[in-house]
Write a protein that holds these residues in place. Structure first.
Motif, mmCIF file in Angstrom:
data_model
loop_
_atom_site.group_PDB
_atom_site.id
_atom_site.type_symbol
_atom_site.label_atom_id
_atom_site.label_comp_id
_atom_site.label_asym_id
_atom_site.label_seq_id
_atom_site.Cartn_x
_atom_site.Cartn_y
_atom_site.Cartn_z
ATOM 1 N N GLN A 1 -6.780 -6.605 -1.429
ATOM 2 C CA GLN A 1 -6.855 -6.165 -2.821
ATOM 3 C C GLN A 1 -5.864 -5.033 -3.078
ATOM 4 O O GLN A 1 -5.739 -4.126 -2.264
ATOM 5 N N PRO A 2 -5.175 -5.062 -4.208
ATOM 6 C CA PRO A 2 -4.283 -3.941 -4.527
ATOM 7 C C PRO A 2 -5.069 -2.736 -5.022
ATOM 8 O O PRO A 2 -6.082 -2.863 -5.710
ATOM 9 N N VAL A 3 -4.622 -1.557 -4.629
ATOM 10 C CA VAL A 3 -5.240 -0.307 -5.062
ATOM 11 C C VAL A 3 -4.155 0.556 -5.697
ATOM 12 O O VAL A 3 -2.994 0.501 -5.301
ATOM 13 N N PRO A 4 -4.505 1.365 -6.700
ATOM 14 C CA PRO A 4 -3.494 2.236 -7.320
ATOM 15 C C PRO A 4 -3.227 3.469 -6.461
ATOM 16 O O PRO A 4 -4.131 4.007 -5.813
ATOM 17 N N CYS A 5 -1.989 3.919 -6.471
ATOM 18 C CA CYS A 5 -1.611 5.146 -5.780
ATOM 19 C C CYS A 5 -2.162 6.338 -6.563
ATOM 20 O O CYS A 5 -2.167 6.339 -7.790
ATOM 21 N N VAL A 6 -2.616 7.360 -5.847
ATOM 22 C CA VAL A 6 -3.180 8.547 -6.488
ATOM 23 C C VAL A 6 -2.098 9.329 -7.222
ATOM 24 O O VAL A 6 -2.332 9.879 -8.292
ATOM 25 N N TYR A 7 -0.890 9.354 -6.667
ATOM 26 C CA TYR A 7 0.153 10.220 -7.179
ATOM 27 C C TYR A 7 1.042 9.559 -8.230
ATOM 28 O O TYR A 7 1.343 10.170 -9.246
ATOM 29 N N GLY B 1 0.651 5.977 -9.289
ATOM 30 C CA GLY B 1 0.004 4.882 -10.000
ATOM 31 C C GLY B 1 0.473 3.498 -9.608
ATOM 32 O O GLY B 1 0.021 2.507 -10.180
ATOM 33 N N ARG B 2 1.347 3.390 -8.641
ATOM 34 C CA ARG B 2 1.856 2.093 -8.200
ATOM 35 C C ARG B 2 0.755 1.305 -7.499
ATOM 36 O O ARG B 2 -0.014 1.855 -6.728
ATOM 37 N N MET B 3 0.686 0.008 -7.775
ATOM 38 C CA MET B 3 -0.295 -0.851 -7.117
ATOM 39 C C MET B 3 0.245 -1.254 -5.746
ATOM 40 O O MET B 3 1.351 -1.775 -5.642
ATOM 41 N N ALA C 1 -2.754 6.375 -1.236
ATOM 42 C CA ALA C 1 -1.395 6.725 -1.645
ATOM 43 C C ALA C 1 -0.451 5.640 -1.147
ATOM 44 O O ALA C 1 -0.664 5.051 -0.084
ATOM 45 N N CYS C 2 0.588 5.359 -1.923
ATOM 46 C CA CYS C 2 1.575 4.363 -1.488
ATOM 47 C C CYS C 2 2.439 4.967 -0.379
ATOM 48 O O CYS C 2 2.402 6.171 -0.120
ATOM 49 N N ILE C 3 3.233 4.136 0.249
ATOM 50 C CA ILE C 3 4.023 4.565 1.402
ATOM 51 C C ILE C 3 5.039 5.634 1.009
ATOM 52 O O ILE C 3 5.206 6.637 1.697
ATOM 53 N N SER C 4 5.718 5.443 -0.121
ATOM 54 C CA SER C 4 6.763 6.390 -0.507
ATOM 55 C C SER C 4 6.181 7.757 -0.854
ATOM 56 O O SER C 4 6.755 8.787 -0.504
ATOM 57 N N CYS C 5 5.049 7.789 -1.541
ATOM 58 C CA CYS C 5 4.418 9.073 -1.869
ATOM 59 C C CYS C 5 3.873 9.747 -0.615
ATOM 60 O O CYS C 5 3.936 10.967 -0.488
ATOM 61 N N ALA C 6 3.336 8.965 0.307
ATOM 62 C CA ALA C 6 2.813 9.532 1.547
ATOM 63 C C ALA C 6 3.931 10.119 2.398
ATOM 64 O O ALA C 6 3.764 11.181 3.009
ATOM 65 N N LYS C 7 5.081 9.479 2.425
ATOM 66 C CA LYS C 7 6.215 10.021 3.167
ATOM 67 C C LYS C 7 6.757 11.278 2.507
ATOM 68 O O LYS C 7 7.133 12.242 3.177
#
Length: 74
Positions: free
Chosen positions: A15-21, A23-25, A63-69
């Protein structure tokens, strides 16, 4: 040979989840879990309360990968 999609093999699509920072799915297995604590303010200002005995609620968000990095979570 092709790519090995080991993450998707046992359960199909996640399931896709939204990024906290941003909003990307993002698929849940690719997203990085983030725990956010929701406090009630400064506990030191309240006399007679021990901070270790007070329950501070938290939420598990992703969080998505780019925001987490960018935020050095991974």
């Amino acid at each position: 040979m092709g790519k090995k999609w080991g993450h998707y093999k046992p359960g199909g699509r996640s399931q896709p989840v939204p990024c906290v920072y941003c909003g990307r799915m993002t698929p849940r297995i690719k997203a990085v879990p983030v725990r956010r604590h929701y406090g009630i303010g400064d506990l030191r200002s309240i006399p007679g309360i021990d901070r270790r005995r007070v329950f501070l609620p938290h939420m598990k968000e992703y969080a998505c990968i780019s925001c987490a990095k960018h935020r050095k979570l991974i």
